[in-house]
Scaffold this motif. Sequence first.
Motif, PDB file in Angstrom:
ATOM      1  N   SER A   1       0.826  -1.208   0.000  1.00 16.81           N
ATOM      2  CA  SER A   1       0.000   0.000   0.000  1.00 16.81           C
ATOM      3  C   SER A   1       0.857   1.255   0.000  1.00 16.81           C
ATOM      4  N   ARG A   2       1.926   1.232   0.763  1.00 11.44           N
ATOM      5  CA  ARG A   2       2.819   2.400   0.750  1.00 11.44           C
ATOM      6  C   ARG A   2       3.433   2.586  -0.635  1.00 11.44           C
ATOM      7  N   ALA A   3       3.809   1.478  -1.276  1.00 12.21           N
ATOM      8  CA  ALA A   3       4.389   1.570  -2.619  1.00 12.21           C
ATOM      9  C   ALA A   3       3.358   2.097  -3.616  1.00 12.21           C
ATOM     10  N   LEU A   4       2.109   1.662  -3.501  1.00 14.11           N
ATOM     11  CA  LEU A   4       1.071   2.127  -4.415  1.00 14.11           C
ATOM     12  C   LEU A   4       0.720   3.589  -4.158  1.00 14.11           C
ATOM     13  N   ARG A   5       0.758   3.982  -2.908  1.00 14.74           N
ATOM     14  CA  ARG A   5       0.496   5.392  -2.600  1.00 14.74           C
ATOM     15  C   ARG A   5       1.568   6.300  -3.215  1.00 14.74           C
ATOM     16  N   LYS A   6       2.798   5.824  -3.248  1.00 10.98           N
ATOM     17  CA  LYS A   6       3.893   6.621  -3.823  1.00 10.98           C
ATOM     18  C   LYS A   6       3.685   6.925  -5.295  1.00 10.98           C
ATOM     19  N   ILE A   7       2.949   6.062  -5.988  1.00 11.93           N
ATOM     20  CA  ILE A   7       2.722   6.314  -7.415  1.00 11.93           C
ATOM     21  C   ILE A   7       1.326   6.889  -7.665  1.00 11.93           C
TER      22      ILE A   7
ATOM     23  N   ARG B   1     -11.304  -5.896   6.087  1.00 12.71           N
ATOM     24  CA  ARG B   1     -11.615  -5.782   7.506  1.00 12.71           C
ATOM     25  C   ARG B   1     -11.369  -4.366   8.024  1.00 12.71           C
ATOM     26  N   PHE B   2     -12.143  -3.989   9.042  1.00 10.32           N
ATOM     27  CA  PHE B   2     -12.023  -2.658   9.630  1.00 10.32           C
ATOM     28  C   PHE B   2     -10.646  -2.435  10.245  1.00 10.32           C
ATOM     29  N   GLU B   3     -10.112  -3.453  10.934  1.00 10.26           N
ATOM     30  CA  GLU B   3      -8.802  -3.274  11.568  1.00 10.26           C
ATOM     31  C   GLU B   3      -7.706  -3.032  10.542  1.00 10.26           C
ATOM     32  N   ASP B   4      -7.849  -3.628   9.347  1.00  8.59           N
ATOM     33  CA  ASP B   4      -6.874  -3.363   8.291  1.00  8.59           C
ATOM     34  C   ASP B   4      -6.987  -1.932   7.785  1.00  8.59           C
ATOM     35  N   ALA B   5      -8.205  -1.416   7.729  1.00 12.05           N
ATOM     36  CA  ALA B   5      -8.395  -0.028   7.312  1.00 12.05           C
ATOM     37  C   ALA B   5      -7.726   0.932   8.287  1.00 12.05           C
ATOM     38  N   LEU B   6      -7.814   0.629   9.578  1.00 12.24           N
ATOM     39  CA  LEU B   6      -7.143   1.472  10.569  1.00 12.24           C
ATOM     40  C   LEU B   6      -5.627   1.440  10.384  1.00 12.24           C
ATOM     41  N   THR B   7      -5.092   0.267  10.079  1.00 12.12           N
ATOM     42  CA  THR B   7      -3.654   0.154   9.822  1.00 12.12           C
ATOM     43  C   THR B   7      -3.271   0.977   8.595  1.00 12.12           C
ATOM     44  N   LEU B   8      -4.079   0.900   7.551  1.00  6.40           N
ATOM     45  CA  LEU B   8      -3.797   1.669   6.339  1.00  6.40           C
ATOM     46  C   LEU B   8      -3.820   3.167   6.626  1.00  6.40           C
TER      47      LEU B   8
ATOM     48  N   LYS C   1       8.698 -15.906   5.653  1.00  9.25           N
ATOM     49  CA  LYS C   1       9.222 -14.588   5.999  1.00  9.25           C
ATOM     50  C   LYS C   1       9.373 -13.778   4.730  1.00  9.25           C
ATOM     51  N   ARG C   2       8.925 -12.514   4.771  1.00  6.80           N
ATOM     52  CA  ARG C   2       8.941 -11.680   3.572  1.00  6.80           C
ATOM     53  C   ARG C   2      10.073 -10.661   3.615  1.00  6.80           C
ATOM     54  N   PHE C   3      10.662 -10.459   2.453  1.00 11.93           N
ATOM     55  CA  PHE C   3      11.655  -9.411   2.242  1.00 11.93           C
ATOM     56  C   PHE C   3      11.189  -8.585   1.054  1.00 11.93           C
ATOM     57  N   PHE C   4      11.459  -7.287   1.088  1.00 13.97           N
ATOM     58  CA  PHE C   4      10.933  -6.385   0.061  1.00 13.97           C
ATOM     59  C   PHE C   4      12.074  -5.665  -0.651  1.00 13.97           C
ATOM     60  N   VAL C   5      11.921  -5.551  -1.965  1.00 15.08           N
ATOM     61  CA  VAL C   5      12.901  -4.829  -2.764  1.00 15.08           C
ATOM     62  C   VAL C   5      12.162  -3.802  -3.626  1.00 15.08           C
ATOM     63  N   ASN C   6      12.910  -2.799  -4.072  1.00  8.87           N
ATOM     64  CA  ASN C   6      12.393  -1.759  -4.974  1.00  8.87           C
ATOM     65  C   ASN C   6      11.261  -0.951  -4.360  1.00  8.87           C
ATOM     66  N   GLY C   7      11.301  -0.775  -3.061  1.00  7.74           N
ATOM     67  CA  GLY C   7      10.249  -0.020  -2.395  1.00  7.74           C
ATOM     68  C   GLY C   7      10.234   1.446  -2.726  1.00  7.74           C
ATOM     69  N   GLU C   8      11.333   1.979  -3.225  1.00  8.08           N
ATOM     70  CA  GLU C   8      11.386   3.392  -3.553  1.00  8.08           C
ATOM     71  C   GLU C   8      11.149   3.640  -5.035  1.00  8.08           C
ATOM     72  N   THR C   9      10.848   2.593  -5.799  1.00  4.78           N
ATOM     73  CA  THR C   9      10.671   2.725  -7.226  1.00  4.78           C
ATOM     74  C   THR C   9       9.483   3.621  -7.536  1.00  4.78           C
ATOM     75  N   ASN C  10       9.663   4.554  -8.441  1.00  2.00           N
ATOM     76  CA  ASN C  10       8.558   5.355  -8.953  1.00  2.00           C
ATOM     77  C   ASN C  10       8.387   5.029 -10.426  1.00  2.00           C
ATOM     78  N   VAL C  11       7.165   4.837 -10.853  1.00  2.00           N
ATOM     79  CA  VAL C  11       6.886   4.448 -12.235  1.00  2.00           C
ATOM     80  C   VAL C  11       6.358   5.625 -13.010  1.00  2.00           C
TER      81      VAL C  11
END
Length: 357
Positions: free
Chosen positions: A40-46, A55-62, A347-357
């Motif tokens: 979601s953070r990556a999608l918000r960046k673009i 779920r409501f609790e997920d909306a609060l996290t977002l 376990k998750r690892f993330f790459v290219n989080g700063e990518t802008n398209v």
Amino acid sequence: MLVDLGAIQRNFCKLEQMTSGTCAAIVKGDGYGHGMREASRALRKIGAELFFSARFEDALTLRADLGAGPRIAVLDGISLADMAETRARDIIPVVNSLEQLHVISAVAKQTAQRIPAFIHLDTAMNRLGLAPEDDERAEPLLASCSVQAYMTHFASADDVDLDLCHLQVSRLTERAKPLPIAPLSIANSCGVFLGSELHGDIVRPGKSTFGINPLADADNPMEQPATILAPVVQIRTLKKGDPVGYSSTWHAPAPRRIAILAIGYANGFMRDNSNRGSVVFGGLRAPVIGRVSMDLTTVDISAFPETAVHVGAAAEIVGNTITYREVAETIATNEHEAIIALGRGCKRFFVNGETNV
């Protein structure tokens, strides 16, 4: 699990370019197993401006992660107990029933304010949503809402049932006519690819944003963001007739070399892979043998040169060779279930989080 956030961004941009309306970011199921918060953070960046959680609790996290800018809606709707926090955090409920609509109407009267809401009109799923017989009672209550859109959900777009898709669009359009004017939200991932006449003003492509193939019988037009690897923790040599795993469901037909991988059904690699799945080393396949257990899986590496697979080597579970669809078809399910299970268990690892398209 290695998740390429840049691939998720590029998928979203491709979907956005296919519609003339708004493209919503659907991040339910923990971002289809890829990580709701990071995706979601990556999608918000673009520039994504509308997010749907289940779920409501997920909306609060977002809301905490994304700040005050984007609209965030809850597909399951909101209970009366959650309405105060819903309004305080600027969360938008999806109204799925007359009961939920009465809750919103009551709060609107108490506060003398109209409540933003999406109105879900069921047109074929018979799951969530207002039924046609609810419309007459719902219409006067809608005055308490600031209607963001009237939405429905395709029942068989995945099966390319165009007749039913068009019927649902027609039903939604007709039911919305006497109601307060608002946009229509129709197409899911598959619907986006079935023609612009099925899109509506707001499309909601969830699975395709996360690389799940929206086409029933064609190559995937989207990028798969996830690569899942499992390490070899032991290599053994078997004699002819030696069994492998619980209940001895596999016996060596001849001398065999086997590798034990640190992955099992606790990690989302389902037990149904037993004696039928495969993994990949360096582009070559090794079949799963014996029962998949909670934390371990055994594969036959007899066809590999002895130096090709070693303790610490990484087996591809999902990646360049093994697609999401193959993983799902092996265990007779859909890509959603298969990838969400693996995403929750690995376990998750993330790459290219700063990518802008």
